[in-house]
Design a protein around this motif. Structure first.
Motif, PDB file in Angstrom:
ATOM      1  N   THR A  81      20.475  -8.688  15.900  1.00 59.57           N
ATOM      2  CA  THR A  81      19.991  -8.573  17.272  1.00 59.57           C
ATOM      3  C   THR A  81      18.851  -9.558  17.478  1.00 59.57           C
ATOM      4  O   THR A  81      17.918  -9.620  16.687  1.00 59.57           O
ATOM      5  N   SER A  82      18.908 -10.337  18.557  1.00 63.46           N
ATOM      6  CA  SER A  82      17.812 -11.245  18.885  1.00 63.46           C
ATOM      7  C   SER A  82      16.612 -10.437  19.376  1.00 63.46           C
ATOM      8  O   SER A  82      16.769  -9.514  20.169  1.00 63.46           O
ATOM      9  N   VAL A  83      15.421 -10.790  18.890  1.00 62.99           N
ATOM     10  CA  VAL A  83      14.207 -10.120  19.273  1.00 62.99           C
ATOM     11  C   VAL A  83      13.247 -11.170  19.814  1.00 62.99           C
ATOM     12  O   VAL A  83      13.002 -12.182  19.165  1.00 62.99           O
ATOM     13  N   VAL A  84      12.728 -10.947  21.013  1.00 62.90           N
ATOM     14  CA  VAL A  84      11.748 -11.851  21.618  1.00 62.90           C
ATOM     15  C   VAL A  84      10.464 -11.051  21.802  1.00 62.90           C
ATOM     16  O   VAL A  84      10.446 -10.022  22.479  1.00 62.90           O
ATOM     17  N   ALA A  94       4.457 -12.448   3.929  1.00 61.91           N
ATOM     18  CA  ALA A  94       5.332 -11.276   4.068  1.00 61.91           C
ATOM     19  C   ALA A  94       5.990 -11.297   5.444  1.00 61.91           C
ATOM     20  O   ALA A  94       5.514 -11.971   6.359  1.00 61.91           O
ATOM     21  N   PRO A  95       7.091 -10.571   5.598  1.00 61.98           N
ATOM     22  CA  PRO A  95       7.723 -10.495   6.913  1.00 61.98           C
ATOM     23  C   PRO A  95       6.844  -9.744   7.912  1.00 61.98           C
ATOM     24  O   PRO A  95       5.991  -8.947   7.535  1.00 61.98           O
ATOM     25  N   ILE A  96       7.072 -10.020   9.192  1.00 62.17           N
ATOM     26  CA  ILE A  96       6.360  -9.367  10.289  1.00 62.17           C
ATOM     27  C   ILE A  96       7.400  -8.691  11.162  1.00 62.17           C
ATOM     28  O   ILE A  96       8.451  -9.268  11.454  1.00 62.17           O
ATOM     29  N   VAL A 144       3.893  -4.742  14.456  1.00 64.37           N
ATOM     30  CA  VAL A 144       3.732  -3.795  15.556  1.00 64.37           C
ATOM     31  C   VAL A 144       4.058  -2.419  14.996  1.00 64.37           C
ATOM     32  O   VAL A 144       5.205  -2.130  14.676  1.00 64.37           O
ATOM     33  N   ARG A 145       3.034  -1.593  14.849  1.00 69.36           N
ATOM     34  CA  ARG A 145       3.222  -0.253  14.295  1.00 69.36           C
ATOM     35  C   ARG A 145       3.648   0.699  15.403  1.00 69.36           C
ATOM     36  O   ARG A 145       3.183   0.596  16.531  1.00 69.36           O
ATOM     37  N   GLN A 146       4.533   1.622  15.062  1.00 65.05           N
ATOM     38  CA  GLN A 146       5.049   2.564  16.049  1.00 65.05           C
ATOM     39  C   GLN A 146       5.013   3.977  15.488  1.00 65.05           C
ATOM     40  O   GLN A 146       5.114   4.172  14.279  1.00 65.05           O
ATOM     41  N   SER A 205       0.815  -1.192   0.000  1.00 65.88           N
ATOM     42  CA  SER A 205       0.000   0.000   0.000  1.00 65.88           C
ATOM     43  C   SER A 205       0.860   1.257   0.000  1.00 65.88           C
ATOM     44  O   SER A 205       0.386   2.315  -0.320  1.00 65.88           O
ATOM     45  N   GLY A 206       2.111   1.157   0.394  1.00 67.61           N
ATOM     46  CA  GLY A 206       2.979   2.327   0.473  1.00 67.61           C
ATOM     47  C   GLY A 206       4.308   1.941   1.090  1.00 67.61           C
ATOM     48  O   GLY A 206       4.882   0.923   0.732  1.00 67.61           O
ATOM     49  N   THR A 207       4.758   2.729   2.061  1.00 67.20           N
ATOM     50  CA  THR A 207       6.042   2.455   2.692  1.00 67.20           C
ATOM     51  C   THR A 207       5.892   2.258   4.192  1.00 67.20           C
ATOM     52  O   THR A 207       5.007   2.838   4.818  1.00 67.20           O
ATOM     53  N   MET A 208       6.767   1.427   4.742  1.00 70.18           N
ATOM     54  CA  MET A 208       6.857   1.212   6.180  1.00 70.18           C
ATOM     55  C   MET A 208       8.322   1.438   6.543  1.00 70.18           C
ATOM     56  O   MET A 208       9.155   0.567   6.298  1.00 70.18           O
ATOM     57  N   GLU A 209       8.630   2.589   7.099  1.00 68.79           N
ATOM     58  CA  GLU A 209      10.019   2.924   7.391  1.00 68.79           C
ATOM     59  C   GLU A 209      10.481   2.272   8.695  1.00 68.79           C
ATOM     60  O   GLU A 209       9.680   1.967   9.565  1.00 68.79           O
ATOM     61  N   TYR A 210      11.784   2.103   8.817  1.00 70.26           N
ATOM     62  CA  TYR A 210      12.430   1.590  10.036  1.00 70.26           C
ATOM     63  C   TYR A 210      11.877   0.227  10.419  1.00 70.26           C
ATOM     64  O   TYR A 210      11.545  -0.031  11.562  1.00 70.26           O
ATOM     65  N   PHE A 211      11.805  -0.664   9.450  1.00 67.31           N
ATOM     66  CA  PHE A 211      11.252  -2.007   9.641  1.00 67.31           C
ATOM     67  C   PHE A 211      12.293  -2.899  10.313  1.00 67.31           C
ATOM     68  O   PHE A 211      13.384  -3.095   9.789  1.00 67.31           O
ATOM     69  N   VAL A 212      11.962  -3.436  11.476  1.00 67.38           N
ATOM     70  CA  VAL A 212      12.799  -4.410  12.188  1.00 67.38           C
ATOM     71  C   VAL A 212      12.030  -5.725  12.185  1.00 67.38           C
ATOM     72  O   VAL A 212      11.058  -5.888  12.921  1.00 67.38           O
ATOM     73  N   ARG A 213      12.452  -6.655  11.323  1.00 70.17           N
ATOM     74  CA  ARG A 213      11.730  -7.923  11.153  1.00 70.17           C
ATOM     75  C   ARG A 213      12.013  -8.854  12.317  1.00 70.17           C
ATOM     76  O   ARG A 213      13.139  -8.994  12.774  1.00 70.17           O
ATOM     77  N   PHE A 214      10.947  -9.533  12.800  1.00 71.19           N
ATOM     78  CA  PHE A 214      11.147 -10.539  13.843  1.00 71.19           C
ATOM     79  C   PHE A 214      10.521 -11.880  13.494  1.00 71.19           C
ATOM     80  O   PHE A 214      10.709 -12.858  14.224  1.00 71.19           O
ATOM     81  N   ALA A 215       9.790 -11.956  12.390  1.00 69.82           N
ATOM     82  CA  ALA A 215       9.176 -13.227  11.989  1.00 69.82           C
ATOM     83  C   ALA A 215       8.812 -13.161  10.514  1.00 69.82           C
ATOM     84  O   ALA A 215       8.822 -12.101   9.907  1.00 69.82           O
ATOM     85  N   THR A 216       8.470 -14.323   9.971  1.00 73.66           N
ATOM     86  CA  THR A 216       7.969 -14.383   8.600  1.00 73.66           C
ATOM     87  C   THR A 216       6.534 -14.856   8.656  1.00 73.66           C
ATOM     88  O   THR A 216       6.241 -15.911   9.214  1.00 73.66           O
TER      89      THR A 216
END
Length: 71
Positions: free
Chosen positions: A65-68, A16-18, A47-49, A1-12
């Motif tokens: 970096t590990s993300v839990v 698409a990535p999450i 998780v939108r910020q 739909s557009g852009t999502m800046e500063y994306f830190v992926r923690f899952a697939t």
């Protein structure tokens, strides 16, 4: 739909990535959600910020970096 800046992926996800990212912008640069909508179910798992928070997490979590995530 557009852009999502500063994306830190923690899952697939299914298709698409999450991850954590700033509130999406449409292709004209307009935010697709308001700050008041943060924390509501408007995504497929991300998780939108608000932008300053997304930048802070981006700066904190370099590649590898590990993300839990807990609910």
């Amino acid at each position: 739909s557009g852009t999502m800046e500063y994306f830190v992926r923690f899952a697939t996800g299914f298709s698409a990535p999450i991850g954590f990212h700033s509130v999406p912008k449409d292709y004209s640069g307009t935010l697709e959600q308001t700050e008041a909508q943060l924390g509501t179910r408007l995504s497929a798992g991300c998780v939108r910020q608000w932008l300053p928070d997304a930048i802070a997490l981006w700066d904190f979590a370099p590649i590898g970096t590990s993300v839990v995530v807990t609910a």
